[in-house]
Design an enzyme around this catalytic site. Structure first.
Site, PDB file in Angstrom:
ATOM      1  N   ASN A   9       0.806  -1.216   0.000  1.00 27.70           N
ATOM      2  CA  ASN A   9       0.000   0.000   0.000  1.00 27.70           C
ATOM      3  C   ASN A   9       0.842   1.270   0.000  1.00 27.70           C
ATOM      4  O   ASN A   9       0.405   2.298  -0.515  1.00 27.70           O
ATOM      5  CB  ASN A   9      -0.926   0.008   1.228  1.00 27.70           C
ATOM      6  N   THR A  10       2.044   1.199   0.563  1.00 32.88           N
ATOM      7  CA  THR A  10       2.901   2.378   0.652  1.00 32.88           C
ATOM      8  C   THR A  10       4.006   2.362  -0.395  1.00 32.88           C
ATOM      9  O   THR A  10       4.264   3.367  -1.051  1.00 32.88           O
ATOM     10  CB  THR A  10       3.524   2.485   2.054  1.00 32.88           C
ATOM     11  N   ASN A  11       4.663   1.211  -0.555  1.00 34.95           N
ATOM     12  CA  ASN A  11       5.781   1.093  -1.494  1.00 34.95           C
ATOM     13  C   ASN A  11       5.662  -0.167  -2.331  1.00 34.95           C
ATOM     14  O   ASN A  11       5.019  -1.142  -1.916  1.00 34.95           O
ATOM     15  CB  ASN A  11       7.122   1.044  -0.745  1.00 34.95           C
ATOM     16  N   ASP A 110       0.595 -10.483   0.422  1.00 34.91           N
ATOM     17  CA  ASP A 110       1.853 -10.316   1.152  1.00 34.91           C
ATOM     18  C   ASP A 110       1.880 -11.185   2.402  1.00 34.91           C
ATOM     19  O   ASP A 110       2.909 -11.788   2.736  1.00 34.91           O
ATOM     20  CB  ASP A 110       2.068  -8.840   1.506  1.00 34.91           C
ATOM     21  N   THR A 187       6.839  18.189  24.776  1.00 34.68           N
ATOM     22  CA  THR A 187       5.891  17.620  23.815  1.00 34.68           C
ATOM     23  C   THR A 187       6.535  16.589  22.894  1.00 34.68           C
ATOM     24  O   THR A 187       5.988  15.508  22.680  1.00 34.68           O
ATOM     25  CB  THR A 187       5.265  18.748  22.969  1.00 34.68           C
TER      26      THR A 187
END
Length: 260
Positions: A9-11, A110, A187
């Protein structure tokens, strides 16, 4: 050589594999509209940089969880490498393993390919953790059957959601906090603690619950690009193998006699 293509989905990862050994790999952001011609220009340049001619590729196998990307990847194989690509999970490269779940057809390629590689490399029951766009935790039993698992948001996805929804929070790098303390004094430190140690706790907690449910000894195998990020700060992993998906594609190709 075999060109293995893992379209996530990303790479999308392309790897040259010779006799089961990964010689080189390249990664490009997943874009479903990217054409076969664009892939070819990019790949040809990278092959040349690594000292390979395009005709070194004699077989192509593809695993994808992005259906819209498949057509252009198939066209790439046919037009520029002159081979008919094999698709993981489709004849003649069917899984060859039992998918003992309610909806076998819905299992991502995958995850199936990774399970195949993990079972071949490790005996017994396995818990396979894959750090990708989603973090998946899967049980592969001692016979090699896929028995089910867990899907959680990936660490990058979680951070993106946090930063997008909270206007005053900055974007930070995903890395282990400098201190082992879980009480942040500012933070940025608090975000590092929440993202990193929160994920360690998720992994450890879900793995412990899965082991209890399996009720047999189970080895934990970590894979995916971010697996090494957590390796030093948890003892839950028995092995870290970043390339299980590519190795699984090589196994499938060998079974189908795809030339490499």
């Amino acid at each position: 050589m075999l060109l293995a293509v893992d379209a996530g989905n990303t790479n999308i990862v392309f790897a040259l594999i010779d006799a089961g050994a990964i010689k080189t790999r390249w990664r490009i952001a997943t874009e479903a509209r990217r054409t076969a011609d664009e892939y070819a220009v990019w790949l040809s340049q990278l092959l040349q940089l690594e000292g390979y001619a395009r005709d070194v590729v004699t077989g192509v196998i593809i695993a994808t969880v992005v259906p819209r990307a498949l057509h252009n990847l198939q066209t790439l194989a046919r037009k520029y490498f002159g081979v008919e690509p094999m698709i993981a999970g489709q004849p003649p490269v069917q899984w060859g393993m039992a998918l003992d779940v309610d909806e076998p057809a819905s299992l991502g390629a995958d995850r199936a390919v990774t399970a195949i590689a993990a079972h071949q490399r490790h005996p017994g029951d396995l818990i396979v953790i894959d750090f990708g766009t989603a973090t998946t935790i899967d049980w592969v039993d001692y016979r090699g059957a896929y028995k089910g698992g867990i899907i959680a948001p990936g660490i990058n996805l979680s951070l993106d959601a946090l930063v997008t929804a909270a206007a005053k929070l900055p974007r930070i790098a995903i890395e282990a906090p400098a201190s082992a303390s879980v009480i942040g004094r500012n933070t940025v430190d608090q975000m590092h603690i929440g993202i990193y140690w929160g994920y360690v706790s998720l992994i450890e907690g879900l793995t412990a619950r899965m082991k209890a449910e399996i009720a047999r000894p189970a080895k934990v195998i970590a894979t995916g690009g971010l697996a090494v990020l957590f390796e030093r700060h948890t003892n839950v992993f028995d092995a870290v193998e970043p390339d299980l998906t590519l190795q699984g594609l090589a196994i499938l190709a060998g079974r189908a006699h795809i030339p490499d």
